[in-house]
Design an enzyme around this catalytic site. Structure first.
Site, PDB file in Angstrom:
ATOM      1  N   SER A 137       0.822  -1.068  -0.058  1.00  0.00           N
ATOM      2  CA  SER A 137      -0.080  -0.043   0.098  1.00  0.00           C
ATOM      3  C   SER A 137       0.895   1.103   0.011  1.00  0.00           C
ATOM      4  O   SER A 137       1.593   1.391   0.984  1.00  0.00           O
ATOM      5  CB  SER A 137      -0.840  -0.019   1.248  1.00  0.00           C
ATOM      6  OG  SER A 137      -1.509   1.093   1.315  1.00  0.00           O
ATOM      7  N   LYS A 163      -0.819  -0.651  -4.427  1.00  0.00           N
ATOM      8  CA  LYS A 163      -2.225  -0.267  -4.175  1.00  0.00           C
ATOM      9  C   LYS A 163      -1.688   1.498  -3.974  1.00  0.00           C
ATOM     10  O   LYS A 163      -1.086   1.648  -2.974  1.00  0.00           O
ATOM     11  CB  LYS A 163      -2.716  -0.569  -2.900  1.00  0.00           C
ATOM     12  CG  LYS A 163      -3.865   0.126  -2.042  1.00  0.00           C
ATOM     13  CD  LYS A 163      -4.384  -0.963  -1.213  1.00  0.00           C
ATOM     14  CE  LYS A 163      -4.779   0.018   0.138  1.00  0.00           C
ATOM     15  NZ  LYS A 163      -5.558  -0.837   1.208  1.00  0.00           N
ATOM     16  N   LEU A 164      -2.567   2.153  -4.730  1.00  0.00           N
ATOM     17  CA  LEU A 164      -2.195   3.799  -4.100  1.00  0.00           C
ATOM     18  C   LEU A 164      -3.352   4.209  -3.564  1.00  0.00           C
ATOM     19  O   LEU A 164      -4.500   4.125  -3.892  1.00  0.00           O
ATOM     20  CB  LEU A 164      -2.129   4.341  -5.725  1.00  0.00           C
ATOM     21  CG  LEU A 164      -1.092   3.796  -6.670  1.00  0.00           C
ATOM     22  CD1 LEU A 164      -1.631   4.728  -7.934  1.00  0.00           C
ATOM     23  CD2 LEU A 164       0.185   4.015  -6.362  1.00  0.00           C
ATOM     24  N   LYS A 165      -2.925   5.012  -2.461  1.00  0.00           N
ATOM     25  CA  LYS A 165      -3.973   5.880  -1.551  1.00  0.00           C
ATOM     26  C   LYS A 165      -4.454   6.840  -2.566  1.00  0.00           C
ATOM     27  O   LYS A 165      -3.530   7.804  -3.149  1.00  0.00           O
ATOM     28  CB  LYS A 165      -3.456   6.322  -0.619  1.00  0.00           C
ATOM     29  CG  LYS A 165      -3.104   5.173   0.301  1.00  0.00           C
ATOM     30  CD  LYS A 165      -4.480   4.547   1.216  1.00  0.00           C
ATOM     31  CE  LYS A 165      -4.104   3.491   2.238  1.00  0.00           C
ATOM     32  NZ  LYS A 165      -5.507   3.118   2.731  1.00  0.00           N
ATOM     33  N   ASP A 191      -7.371   2.942  -3.500  1.00  0.00           N
ATOM     34  CA  ASP A 191      -8.011   2.921  -2.091  1.00  0.00           C
ATOM     35  C   ASP A 191      -8.293   4.408  -1.633  1.00  0.00           C
ATOM     36  O   ASP A 191      -7.381   5.105  -1.412  1.00  0.00           O
ATOM     37  CB  ASP A 191      -7.250   2.294  -0.769  1.00  0.00           C
ATOM     38  CG  ASP A 191      -7.772   2.387   0.298  1.00  0.00           C
ATOM     39  OD1 ASP A 191      -9.041   2.440   0.383  1.00  0.00           O
ATOM     40  OD2 ASP A 191      -7.216   1.603   1.300  1.00  0.00           O
ATOM     41  N   ASN A 193     -10.373   5.422   1.116  1.00  0.00           N
ATOM     42  CA  ASN A 193     -10.819   5.600   2.501  1.00  0.00           C
ATOM     43  C   ASN A 193     -11.928   6.317   2.571  1.00  0.00           C
ATOM     44  O   ASN A 193     -11.658   7.505   3.299  1.00  0.00           O
ATOM     45  CB  ASN A 193      -9.418   6.056   3.237  1.00  0.00           C
ATOM     46  CG  ASN A 193      -8.501   4.785   3.668  1.00  0.00           C
ATOM     47  OD1 ASN A 193      -7.547   5.039   2.742  1.00  0.00           O
ATOM     48  ND2 ASN A 193      -8.803   3.864   4.280  1.00  0.00           N
ATOM     49  N   GLU A 216     -11.088   0.779  -3.659  1.00  0.00           N
ATOM     50  CA  GLU A 216     -11.362   0.459  -2.450  1.00  0.00           C
ATOM     51  C   GLU A 216     -12.253   1.483  -1.745  1.00  0.00           C
ATOM     52  O   GLU A 216     -11.576   2.611  -1.601  1.00  0.00           O
ATOM     53  CB  GLU A 216     -10.188  -0.071  -1.828  1.00  0.00           C
ATOM     54  CG  GLU A 216     -10.167  -0.541  -0.216  1.00  0.00           C
ATOM     55  CD  GLU A 216      -8.817  -0.933   0.358  1.00  0.00           C
ATOM     56  OE1 GLU A 216      -7.979  -1.283  -0.628  1.00  0.00           O
ATOM     57  OE2 GLU A 216      -8.711  -1.158   1.707  1.00  0.00           O
ATOM     58  N   ASP A 241     -13.897  -1.953   2.262  1.00  0.00           N
ATOM     59  CA  ASP A 241     -13.083  -2.092   3.511  1.00  0.00           C
ATOM     60  C   ASP A 241     -13.830  -1.707   4.726  1.00  0.00           C
ATOM     61  O   ASP A 241     -14.352  -2.495   5.316  1.00  0.00           O
ATOM     62  CB  ASP A 241     -11.634  -1.321   3.273  1.00  0.00           C
ATOM     63  CG  ASP A 241     -10.671  -1.234   4.529  1.00  0.00           C
ATOM     64  OD1 ASP A 241     -11.210  -1.782   5.475  1.00  0.00           O
ATOM     65  OD2 ASP A 241      -9.761  -0.758   4.243  1.00  0.00           O
ATOM     66  N   LYS A 265     -10.102  -7.406   6.842  1.00  0.00           N
ATOM     67  CA  LYS A 265      -9.089  -7.075   8.027  1.00  0.00           C
ATOM     68  C   LYS A 265      -9.545  -7.514   9.332  1.00  0.00           C
ATOM     69  O   LYS A 265     -10.935  -7.174   9.759  1.00  0.00           O
ATOM     70  CB  LYS A 265      -9.045  -5.611   8.191  1.00  0.00           C
ATOM     71  CG  LYS A 265      -8.244  -4.613   7.227  1.00  0.00           C
ATOM     72  CD  LYS A 265      -8.221  -3.322   7.117  1.00  0.00           C
ATOM     73  CE  LYS A 265      -7.580  -2.503   6.257  1.00  0.00           C
ATOM     74  NZ  LYS A 265      -7.971  -1.241   6.425  1.00  0.00           N
ATOM     75  N   GLY A 293      -4.459  -4.612   5.722  1.00  0.00           N
ATOM     76  CA  GLY A 293      -3.311  -4.343   6.664  1.00  0.00           C
ATOM     77  C   GLY A 293      -3.808  -3.269   7.397  1.00  0.00           C
ATOM     78  O   GLY A 293      -4.406  -2.498   7.092  1.00  0.00           O
TER      79      GLY A 293
HETATM   80  O1  OSB Z   1      -7.329   1.551   4.227  1.00  0.00           O
HETATM   81  O2  OSB Z   1      -6.405  -0.361   3.965  1.00  0.00           O
HETATM   82  C1  OSB Z   1      -6.478   0.814   4.551  1.00  0.00           C
HETATM   83  C2  OSB Z   1      -3.571   1.392   6.903  1.00  0.00           C
HETATM   84  C3  OSB Z   1      -4.081   2.023   8.060  1.00  0.00           C
HETATM   85  C4  OSB Z   1      -5.579   2.362   7.852  1.00  0.00           C
HETATM   86  C5  OSB Z   1      -6.344   1.879   6.870  1.00  0.00           C
HETATM   87  C6  OSB Z   1      -5.522   1.363   5.797  1.00  0.00           C
HETATM   88  C7  OSB Z   1      -4.178   1.173   5.835  1.00  0.00           C
HETATM   89  C8  OSB Z   1      -3.506   0.836   4.499  1.00  0.00           C
HETATM   90  C9  OSB Z   1      -2.097   0.141   4.901  1.00  0.00           C
HETATM   91  O3  OSB Z   1      -3.766   0.674   3.418  1.00  0.00           O
HETATM   92  C10 OSB Z   1      -2.219  -1.425   5.034  1.00  0.00           C
HETATM   93  C11 OSB Z   1      -0.824  -2.111   5.523  1.00  0.00           C
HETATM   94  O4  OSB Z   1       0.166  -2.330   4.636  1.00  0.00           O
HETATM   95  O5  OSB Z   1      -0.893  -2.510   6.458  1.00  0.00           O
HETATM   96 MG    MG Z   2      -8.553   0.472   2.842  1.00  0.00          MG
END
Ligand code: OSB
Ligand code: MG
Length: 372
Positions: A137, A163-165, A191, A193, A216, A241, A265, A293
């Site tokens: 990520s 995976k790109l935020k 992703d 969020n 995501e 997620d 998760k 994760g």
């Molecule tokens: O949305 O997947 C998520 C980390 C913290 C909170 C939310 C997310 C994430 C990650 C990192 O994307 C995932 C990892 O490599 O642990």
């Molecule tokens: Mg996520």
């Protein structure tokens, strides 16, 4: 046999991140993690609470978890004298919510029970593979050139999926740039969020050009119906997620057409047993899952890898190596092999214990809760 759990130690550790990690929820430079060690007559077990320092990803946060654990969850656990992980969720069900705190309890009890009988997490959960492909990520970067450099370094290390935020203002351009630089073969996903609204469907549709594996959690946690509407407006598969908090909500999301892929998760859904149930529900519906994760230490990371070795985990997860986030992990590091996979742990329980020195160095505060 003596009692499986006679007392519980809570330990807040603070681990510096190698580089700042930025998502649409904000930026972090260190990770606060609550560890839960249950101590019984014949040994111990370790749990890791994935709640973050601040309640930005979910309503739970590390010191809130300490409070609900000390006040309610651990006393219930101790009074019940459980002898297996399967008993934990029913015992804790009297308390509403707090899945991350509950998951840490169940994980510690499961680890203790498995160590006692010499079985690994993978064996217990039903892992069918000895190693799994690793994804990574990638946080929001200050500039597109910086992003290309970071992504290139991960690809060079061997990561098999990127995976790109994303967030409004950091979406189409960075995705296009990564696609152009690294080619059509790269397994690429994004992703958000929960950073968008249905009114942003026009922007999100522009991502259709880049052949992403999935997007995501584009919309708010509670927007199941709106995710289903969005699925009719864009071609990129929608993965949930934050919205998936239980096997029930997973079944609802699938039935509503809100998710064609699910990020599992264990902490978010109350533990590894519920995580496995979500895997089973999704698998039965032909919905792919992958393991997310939460910047876990080598403890939670190993448990996630064991889970990700179940047959329905058909997409690479955020199951990266320890050095993705930490120069020095709490345990022996999880490492990538020569072709971008991580090994499913084989020792009893989690297959690793924290190094006492690392634990000492990272600990901020500890609390002890016993049954007296
Ligand atoms: O949305 O997947 C998520 C980390 C913290 C909170 C939310 C997310 C994430 C990650 C990192 O994307 C995932 C990892 O490599 O642990
Ligand atoms: Mg996520």
């Amino acid at each position: 046999m003596g009692r499986l759990v006679a007392g519980v130690e809570l330990r807040l550790v603070r681990m510096p991140l190698r580089t700042p990690f930025q998502t649409s929820n904000g930026v972090s430079t260190e990770r606060d993690i609550l560890l839960l060690r249950c101590v019984g007559a014949e040994g111990e077990g370790w749990g890791e609470c994935v709640a973050e320092r601040e309640p930005t990803y979910s309503s739970e946060y590390a010191l809130g978890a300490v409070d609900v654990l000390r006040r309610f969850l651990v006393p219930l656990l101790l009074a019940a004298q459980v002898e297996s992980a399967e008993e934990v969720a029913p015992v804790l069900a009297a308390i509403v919510g707090h899945p991350m705190a509950k998951a840490a309890v169940e994980m510690a009890v499961l680890d203790a029970a498995l160590r006692r009988r010499g079985e690994s997490f993978g064996q217990f959960l039903g892992a069918t593979r000895s190693r799994i492909p690793a994804g990574v990520s990638v946080g929001i970067q200050p500039t597109i050139p910086a992003l290309l450099e970071v992504v290139g370094a991960f690809i060079d290390e061997g990561y098999l999926r990127i995976k790109l935020k994303i967030q409004p203002g950091w979406d189409v351009d960075p995705v296009r740039a990564v696609r152009q630089r690294f080619g059509d073969e790269l397994l690429l996903q994004v992703d958000a969020n929960a950073a968008y609204d249905l009114a942003d469907a026009g922007t999100l549709r522009r991502l259709d050009d880049f052949d992403l594996l999935l997007i995501e959690q584009p919309l708010h946690h509670d927007d199941l119906r709106q995710h289903a509407r969005l699925a009719g407006l864009i071609r990129t598969p929608i993965c949930l997620d934050e919205s998936i908090v239980s096997a029930r909500s997973a079944a609802d999301a699938i039935a509503l057409g809100a998710a064609s892929i699910i990020n599992i998760k264990p902490g978010r859904v109350g533990g590894y047993l519920e995580a496995r149930r979500i895997h089973d529900v999704a698998h039965a519906h032909g919905v792919a899952v992958w393991c997310g994760g939460m910047l876990e230490t080598g403890l939670g990371r190993r448990a996630n890898i064991a889970l990700a070795a179940l047959p329905g985990f058909t997409l690479p997860g955020d199951t990266s190596a320890s050095d993705r986030f930490y120069s020095r992990d709490l345990t022996d590091p999880v490492t990538l092999d020569a072709d971008g996979h991580v090994a499913v742990p084989v020792g009893p329980g989690l297959g690793a214990l924290p190094d006492p020195d690392a634990l000492d160095d990272y600990t901020v505060e500890t609390w002890w809760v016993d049954g007296t």
